[in-house]
Design a protein around this motif. Sequence first.
Motif, mmCIF file in Angstrom:
data_model
loop_
_atom_site.group_PDB
_atom_site.id
_atom_site.type_symbol
_atom_site.label_atom_id
_atom_site.label_comp_id
_atom_site.label_asym_id
_atom_site.label_seq_id
_atom_site.Cartn_x
_atom_site.Cartn_y
_atom_site.Cartn_z
ATOM 1 N N ARG A 135 10.208 18.132 -13.355
ATOM 2 C CA ARG A 135 9.525 17.511 -12.225
ATOM 3 C C ARG A 135 8.973 16.030 -12.309
ATOM 4 O O ARG A 135 8.704 15.491 -11.423
ATOM 5 N N GLU A 172 14.372 23.293 -5.899
ATOM 6 C CA GLU A 172 13.039 22.376 -6.040
ATOM 7 C C GLU A 172 13.780 20.949 -5.822
ATOM 8 O O GLU A 172 13.139 20.068 -5.244
ATOM 9 N N SER A 173 14.757 20.638 -6.675
ATOM 10 C CA SER A 173 15.400 19.262 -6.685
ATOM 11 C C SER A 173 15.952 18.908 -5.423
ATOM 12 O O SER A 173 15.931 17.864 -4.741
ATOM 13 N N GLU A 227 13.507 18.027 -2.657
ATOM 14 C CA GLU A 227 13.174 16.576 -3.047
ATOM 15 C C GLU A 227 14.033 15.768 -2.270
ATOM 16 O O GLU A 227 13.902 14.670 -1.448
ATOM 17 N N LYS A 242 13.723 16.215 1.575
ATOM 18 C CA LYS A 242 12.434 15.569 2.114
ATOM 19 C C LYS A 242 12.766 14.098 2.328
ATOM 20 O O LYS A 242 12.240 13.584 3.215
ATOM 21 N N GLU A 243 13.431 13.571 1.116
ATOM 22 C CA GLU A 243 13.642 12.315 1.128
ATOM 23 C C GLU A 243 14.524 11.783 2.311
ATOM 24 O O GLU A 243 14.194 10.690 3.077
ATOM 25 N N ALA A 272 6.864 14.085 -7.614
ATOM 26 C CA ALA A 272 7.013 14.104 -5.963
ATOM 27 C C ALA A 272 5.712 14.683 -5.392
ATOM 28 O O ALA A 272 5.494 14.374 -4.416
ATOM 29 N N HIS A 273 5.354 15.919 -6.074
ATOM 30 C CA HIS A 273 4.307 16.498 -5.352
ATOM 31 C C HIS A 273 3.374 16.907 -6.521
ATOM 32 O O HIS A 273 3.559 17.488 -7.736
ATOM 33 N N VAL A 295 6.199 21.912 -1.469
ATOM 34 C CA VAL A 295 7.128 22.144 -2.513
ATOM 35 C C VAL A 295 7.476 23.691 -2.534
ATOM 36 O O VAL A 295 8.131 24.362 -3.222
#
Length: 514
Positions: A42, A126-127, A130, A133-134, A244-245, A418
């Motif tokens: 992370r 989770e990746s 990310e 979200k981006e 990121a979070h 997340v």
Amino acid sequence: MNEKIESNMTESAPSLRERFRQYVHKMKSYEETVGVLYYDLRTQAPKEAVEGRAEVIGTLSTELFKLSTSEELGQYLSELSEPELWQQLDEVDRKLVEELKKEYDRSKKIPAEMYQEYVTLTSKAESVWEEAKEASDFARFQPYLEKIVAFNQRFVELWGYEGHPYNTLLDTYEPGLTVDQLDEVFGVVRERAVPLVAEIARQHQPQRDFLYSGFDEEQQKAFSTYILKEIGFSFRAGRLDASAHPFAIGLNLGDVRITTKYLPNDITFSLFSSIHEGGHALYEQNISSKLAGTPLCTGTSMAIHESQSRYWENKVGRSLSFWKKHYGKLQEMFPDAFGSVSLETFYKAINVVEPSLIRIEADELTYNLHIMIRYELEKALIGGELEVKDLPQAWNAKYEEYLGITPPNDAKGVLQDVHWSGGSFGYFPSYSLGNMYAAQLMHTMKQQIPDYEAHIEAGELHVLKDWLTAHIYQHGKLLTPGELIERITGQSLDPAYLVDYLDEKYRQVYSLES
């Protein structure tokens, strides 16, 4: 009865306890290893490492799962529960057996191959979250979330449930909590918070443009580090990184790590995220050493854990008393932004109440509405009343209903958190419950600590940390949330303390009549 069992049944309690503790220590070693790998993934692992790292985490987590569901562990738990041996156990070992047996009975219902598939899925998800979200693209994340929701629905079926299926997931984070109880306490907060938000909306908003000028990342890190040291976070037993979070992870008593996120045009994000995660870390760093190496060496529930992060972030970190001591340091480090801004102006700026899109940027007053939205959506997902493909539309509709605003895109809407990518269904209510616990605990602290506000104003935050260590932190998971709050405050959870605190504080900030 086979020879192994028969032999063990005649074994002395001290000998059996020692072998049991060694087994538990082995489980904790796997858990810590997985934690380090997760933290690296992370915070600093390259993108190309995600697939391989997820597989490794999945493999090791499965080995841990096998240890937690083995016949050997089941034998230890069964034998130590026998009346003759049980009477010889101390408080820690009895609680340890109780906690592990509860988890053992749950975990035994999940096939190991299913668990490995799930852990690998969430590590990858989770990746993907990310990236989605981006790009503000829910469709990219949707197939992963559909699988995660399906897994959780299947887990609930295997575990069993009473009432609503969501109750089983709630119990994972806040033992004993039910949908009915949650609806009741949320109702109390909603009834008094919503009219206050509406009243404040009619007022002139304080100046706050100075919070959003340019802020150097290294300077932000230096100030966050300074504040963390002030509240008592030990860098000898922890570290601060970026992710990121923001999150916190307790690997062991000597290694508690936290992250924050630095935004170039908003110093409040990294600052209050650091204090929030620092609150979690203070809990983990100050648990009694007698619980080290056991599953009891953590917070008693996520809501009690959140009570500490929210207490330090809001009850302390956003208080006027706190900034009377530390505002000069902020002005010194960021003279262009704050040099000509008065303390009172700054204090009102960091306590502005305004409906917003992002939960972790929300003010104390509207924050609980963000939680209610997530609670209602994930309850519907687990109950099968809402499909994942319809989640963005449902999310936007809830924001319009509760806060009068509509997210312009997925990044500021359904993809902002997340938690679901990691399968943490049932977690979100912990935040609001944490707010309630924090307000109730602070009420008692003010009664028991002479000159409470004066200590904060003088920078003597160790007085607060020492009180919290004595009453909460040191106990780890020895006491249930209910036992803890009743022992400290003399009563069960009461949401009235939160709404009373919010009403008093924000009427003062906005100069409203009581």
